[in-house]
Motif scaffolding. Structure first.
Motif, PDB file in Angstrom:
ATOM      1  N   GLU A  65      -1.164  -1.647   7.524  1.00 18.98           N
ATOM      2  CA  GLU A  65       0.276  -1.909   7.560  1.00 18.98           C
ATOM      3  C   GLU A  65       0.584  -3.255   8.215  1.00 18.98           C
TER       4      GLU A  65
ATOM      5  N   TYR B 183       0.419  -6.242   5.860  1.00 24.86           N
ATOM      6  CA  TYR B 183       1.563  -6.361   4.956  1.00 24.86           C
ATOM      7  C   TYR B 183       2.828  -6.808   5.685  1.00 24.86           C
TER       8      TYR B 183
ATOM      9  N   ASP C 151      12.914  -0.084   3.764  1.00 22.36           N
ATOM     10  CA  ASP C 151      12.923  -0.113   2.294  1.00 22.36           C
ATOM     11  C   ASP C 151      12.590  -1.508   1.777  1.00 22.36           C
TER      12      ASP C 151
ATOM     13  N   SER D 248       8.961  -1.924   2.108  1.00 24.87           N
ATOM     14  CA  SER D 248       8.269  -1.109   1.115  1.00 24.87           C
ATOM     15  C   SER D 248       8.288  -1.772  -0.269  1.00 24.87           C
ATOM     16  N   VAL D 249       9.431  -2.319  -0.661  1.00 21.03           N
ATOM     17  CA  VAL D 249       9.536  -3.021  -1.948  1.00 21.03           C
ATOM     18  C   VAL D 249       8.578  -4.212  -1.973  1.00 21.03           C
TER      19      VAL D 249
ATOM     20  N   ILE E 276       5.805  -4.630  -0.236  1.00 16.64           N
ATOM     21  CA  ILE E 276       4.417  -4.158  -0.294  1.00 16.64           C
ATOM     22  C   ILE E 276       4.070  -3.700  -1.709  1.00 16.64           C
ATOM     23  N   ASN E 277       4.954  -2.949  -2.335  1.00 15.80           N
ATOM     24  CA  ASN E 277       4.704  -2.490  -3.708  1.00 15.80           C
ATOM     25  C   ASN E 277       4.562  -3.664  -4.670  1.00 15.80           C
ATOM     26  N   ASP E 278       5.442  -4.660  -4.541  1.00 18.50           N
ATOM     27  CA  ASP E 278       5.354  -5.851  -5.393  1.00 18.50           C
ATOM     28  C   ASP E 278       4.055  -6.610  -5.134  1.00 18.50           C
ATOM     29  N   TYR E 279       3.724  -6.746  -3.870  1.00 21.98           N
ATOM     30  CA  TYR E 279       2.496  -7.465  -3.488  1.00 21.98           C
ATOM     31  C   TYR E 279       1.269  -6.767  -4.079  1.00 21.98           C
ATOM     32  N   LEU E 280       1.209  -5.453  -3.921  1.00 25.49           N
ATOM     33  CA  LEU E 280       0.056  -4.698  -4.446  1.00 25.49           C
ATOM     34  C   LEU E 280       0.009  -4.732  -5.968  1.00 25.49           C
ATOM     35  N   SER E 281       1.166  -4.686  -6.610  1.00 27.22           N
ATOM     36  CA  SER E 281       1.216  -4.796  -8.085  1.00 27.22           C
ATOM     37  C   SER E 281       0.662  -6.139  -8.543  1.00 27.22           C
TER      38      SER E 281
ATOM     39  N   TRP F 237      -3.061  -6.225  -8.154  1.00 30.12           N
ATOM     40  CA  TRP F 237      -3.680  -5.419  -9.199  1.00 30.12           C
ATOM     41  C   TRP F 237      -3.722  -6.195 -10.519  1.00 30.12           C
TER      42      TRP F 237
END
Length: 185
Positions: free
Chosen positions: A23, A26, A168, A171-172, A174-179, A182
């Motif tokens: 965590e 990020y 939030d 979280s957005v 982190i999700n964008d970064y991980l996407s 990937w």
């Protein structure tokens, strides 16, 4: 905006007990992106009070951006020896950041005498910066609520920029970064 106060949660308030937890990576990346945006708009100084968690993570991000963006880091602690009760690992971590700071001072030239010192330090920093970036979420109370109260009152009467990052928002990111990680293999 030339000077930015950065604050937010302490690690334990986010269930973080080691800087090696994923965590933290990020949160630092998120803070670095925000600071980079501010730097591109003219930010020169990142100011913290030297607290564990968001403040020191932001300091690391500012240090990383020094070379390419010319950011400077100031640490304005509330009182002398503010890390004296920290464990050795946290003291060493703070000393590393302290050593890379461009300016370090304290509001009270004495050891801890009472909680009023934290409030006075926050007031001093807010009165000497152009804006603040705070990681805080209304749904997860914690120590930043006191800083936020000061900022809300100050902003109501002064031309001051206040940027609140919610969990939030984090979280957005982190999700964008991980996407992106990937997709880019």
């Amino acid at each position: 905006m030339k000077t930015l106060y950065v604050s937010g949660y302490k690690p334990f308030e986010l269930n973080i007990y080691k800087n090696s937890q994923p965590e933290v990576k990020y949160i630092k990346l998120f803070l670095q992106e925000r600071l980079k945006q501010y730097a591109e708009e003219g930010l020169e100084w990142v100011i913290i009070s030297g607290q564990l968690g968001v403040e020191l993570w932001a300091a690391e991000a500012a240090i990383r951006l020094k070379k390419n963006y010319g950011l400077k880091l100031a640490i304005i602690t509330p009182f002398l020896e503010h890390t004296s009760k920290w464990n050795e690992e946290n003291q060493l971590y703070y000393q590393k950041i302290h050593g890379a700071a461009d300016f370090v001072t304290t509001v009270f030239e004495q050891p801890y005498q009472g909680g009023y010192m934290f409030k006075a330090a926050t007031d001093f920093i807010v009165n000497n910066t152009d804006g603040a970036l705070v990681l805080y979420d209304d749904e997860r109370e914690g120590s930043p609520k006191y800083t936020l109260r000061t900022l809300v009152d100050f902003t109501a009467e002064n031309d001051y920029t206040m940027d609140i990052i919610s969990l939030d928002d984090l979280s957005v990111f982190i999700n964008d970064y991980l996407s992106n990680q990937w997709e880019n293999g």
